[in-house]
Write a protein that holds these residues in place. Structure first.
Motif, mmCIF file in Angstrom:
data_model
loop_
_atom_site.group_PDB
_atom_site.id
_atom_site.type_symbol
_atom_site.label_atom_id
_atom_site.label_comp_id
_atom_site.label_asym_id
_atom_site.label_seq_id
_atom_site.Cartn_x
_atom_site.Cartn_y
_atom_site.Cartn_z
ATOM 1 N N LEU A 31 0.817 -1.213 0.000
ATOM 2 C CA LEU A 31 0.000 0.000 0.000
ATOM 3 C C LEU A 31 0.849 1.261 0.000
ATOM 4 C CD1 LEU A 31 -2.812 -0.871 2.582
ATOM 5 C CD2 LEU A 31 -3.128 -0.498 0.145
ATOM 6 N N VAL A 32 1.933 1.233 0.761
ATOM 7 C CA VAL A 32 2.763 2.428 0.938
ATOM 8 C C VAL A 32 3.723 2.633 -0.219
ATOM 9 C CG1 VAL A 32 4.521 3.492 2.411
ATOM 10 C CG2 VAL A 32 2.573 2.341 3.445
ATOM 11 N N ASP A 33 4.359 1.554 -0.675
ATOM 12 C CA ASP A 33 5.415 1.675 -1.684
ATOM 13 C C ASP A 33 5.339 0.493 -2.640
ATOM 14 O OD1 ASP A 33 7.811 1.806 -3.132
ATOM 15 O OD2 ASP A 33 8.857 2.790 -1.494
ATOM 16 N N ALA A 39 5.069 13.677 -2.485
ATOM 17 C CA ALA A 39 4.365 13.434 -1.219
ATOM 18 C C ALA A 39 2.846 13.494 -1.376
ATOM 19 C CB ALA A 39 4.844 14.417 -0.151
ATOM 20 N N PRO A 40 2.290 14.471 -2.133
ATOM 21 C CA PRO A 40 0.843 14.466 -2.340
ATOM 22 C C PRO A 40 0.338 13.175 -2.969
ATOM 23 C CG PRO A 40 1.756 16.578 -3.019
ATOM 24 C CD PRO A 40 2.924 15.677 -2.726
ATOM 25 N N ASN A 41 1.090 12.647 -3.923
ATOM 26 C CA ASN A 41 0.660 11.419 -4.585
ATOM 27 C C ASN A 41 0.825 10.192 -3.705
ATOM 28 O OD1 ASN A 41 -0.378 11.555 -7.433
ATOM 29 N ND2 ASN A 41 1.362 12.956 -7.600
ATOM 30 N N ILE A 42 1.808 10.197 -2.830
ATOM 31 C CA ILE A 42 1.958 9.074 -1.896
ATOM 32 C C ILE A 42 0.778 9.033 -0.937
ATOM 33 C CG2 ILE A 42 3.321 8.268 0.077
ATOM 34 C CD1 ILE A 42 5.825 8.981 -1.543
ATOM 35 N N ILE A 43 0.363 10.197 -0.448
ATOM 36 C CA ILE A 43 -0.814 10.264 0.429
ATOM 37 C C ILE A 43 -2.065 9.811 -0.326
ATOM 38 C CG2 ILE A 43 -2.362 11.836 1.673
ATOM 39 C CD1 ILE A 43 0.126 13.523 2.331
ATOM 40 N N ARG A 44 -2.254 10.379 -1.526
ATOM 41 C CA ARG A 44 -3.437 10.036 -2.321
ATOM 42 C C ARG A 44 -3.472 8.554 -2.668
ATOM 43 N NH1 ARG A 44 -4.075 8.261 -6.899
ATOM 44 N NH2 ARG A 44 -1.858 8.527 -7.367
#
Length: 351
Positions: free
Chosen positions: A163-165, A247-252
């Protein structure tokens, strides 16, 4: 005479097919009524292009304000995460050719903008094939898109990493393959899926993490570190890229995958049975996640019955559609799926 036994594919019952047709007809009629009531909804291409222009302009504006020191980094990250959630919805609609179907230049330009603003995802042209297959065989063993978002995996460190990476997970998964041939094949597949933008995207992220971990470790150990002028310039660019787009795309992406992977059933779903493919998740505690994936958990189930409605129309039909879905027995907030690794079949402990 051929006496070979063949495994038969389960066939939908007449009742189930009637329910699916009834849901589709009722929601379609409701969305058509909304189109008739609000004439603006008839300008679908204009709405899609306007949302794209607003989102891209918003990301450029917040990025400029951040670089000039007029807004803090955390605010830029949050705003852009919200804007990229809109762009994801546009890409999903574009994959179904809901905007500029007969105008390939405008259509492909929008697809390109989706990829540039969300570079950690595979190309939308490549995803189209996977997504169409997802609709045909949702929840079955061949549903690669569902597997990519962790559906069917038991909850644990491996699923959380995925999910994270997704890039690191893909590489680790490849290296754990049983043979060297498989290791090489899967590694090449991961690199191909992420080329070229994903490699640049994840590369910047890992350099960012590595550099700041190193400088933090130096400060803890009392070691003076003075970067060269080239390193300082490079890191200023990478730091900006992380705040504005990475960072915005990792959160999204985390919020989207967390929601998507839990609303889809996987592994024991009857082929082509939309009643079993998804559920509606709209519990109040999910709102922090729903916020960054444009209420995906509440509305995506509707899309499995009515494909032709764009994302904003699904939001408008949600209240009506939820009543229709509930009457047909579609599940709502089935949190037992966490324990069942997305299996549709419920156990006694779930009830």
């Amino acid at each position: 005479m051929n006496t070979t036994n063949k495994v038969s594919t389960p066939i939908l019952s007449k009742k189930e097919q009637t329910q699916i047709n009834d849901i589709t007809q009722k929601i379609t009629q409701h969305s058509n009524d909304l189109r008739a009531r609000y004439k603006l909804l008839g300008y679908q291409n204009v709405i899609g292009a306007s949302v794209m222009a607003f989102s891209v302009a918003g990301m450029v504006t917040t990025g400029t304000l951040y670089v000039k020191g007029l807004i803090p980094g955390w605010l830029c990250i949050l705003i852009n995460a919200l804007l990229t959630s809109l762009i994801h919805e546009l890409e999903h609609d574009l994959i179904h050719r809901l905007y500029f179907r007969k105008q390939p230049f405008a259509h492909n330009l929008m697809m390109l903008l989706c990829w540039i603003t969300r570079p950690g995802m595979p190309s939308p042209w490549l995803r189209r094939e996977l997504h169409f297959h997802h609709h045909k065989e949702s929840g079955t063993d061949t549903d690669v898109e569902a597997w990519i978002t962790t559906s069917g995996s038991p909850w644990g460190a491996k699923r959380f990493l995925k999910l994270v990476d997704g890039f690191i997970f893909g590489i680790v998964n490849a290296l754990c393959a049983p043979t060297w041939r498989e290791k090489i094949r899967l590694t090449i597949k991961v690199l191909r899926l992420n080329a070229p933008m994903g490699l640049l995207y994840w590369g910047c992220w890992y350099v960012f993490l590595g550099y700041h971990f190193y400088t933090w470790a130096c400060s803890i150990m009392g070691v003076a570190y003075q970067p060269s002028s080239i390193t300082a310039l490079l890191m200023s660019v990478i730091n900006g890229a992380v705040v504005i787009i990475i960072a915005p795309n990792i959160i999204r992406q985390f919020c989207l995958f967390f929601i998507s992977s839990n609303i889809h059933y996987y592994g024991d779903v009857m082929p082509r049975n939309a009643l079993q493919q998804t559920q509606v998740m709209n519990h109040w505690w999910l709102w922090p996640f729903q916020l960054f994936c444009f209420n995906f958990g509440s509305t995506h189930c509707i899309h499995h019955f009515v494909v032709k409605d764009p994302f904003y129309l699904r939001q408008m039909t949600a209240a009506f559609a939820h009543k229709v879905l509930a009457e047909a027995g579609v599940r709502f907030n089935d949190f037992g799926t966490y324990k069942r690794a997305n299996r549709y079949t419920q156990t006694q402990t779930d009830t």
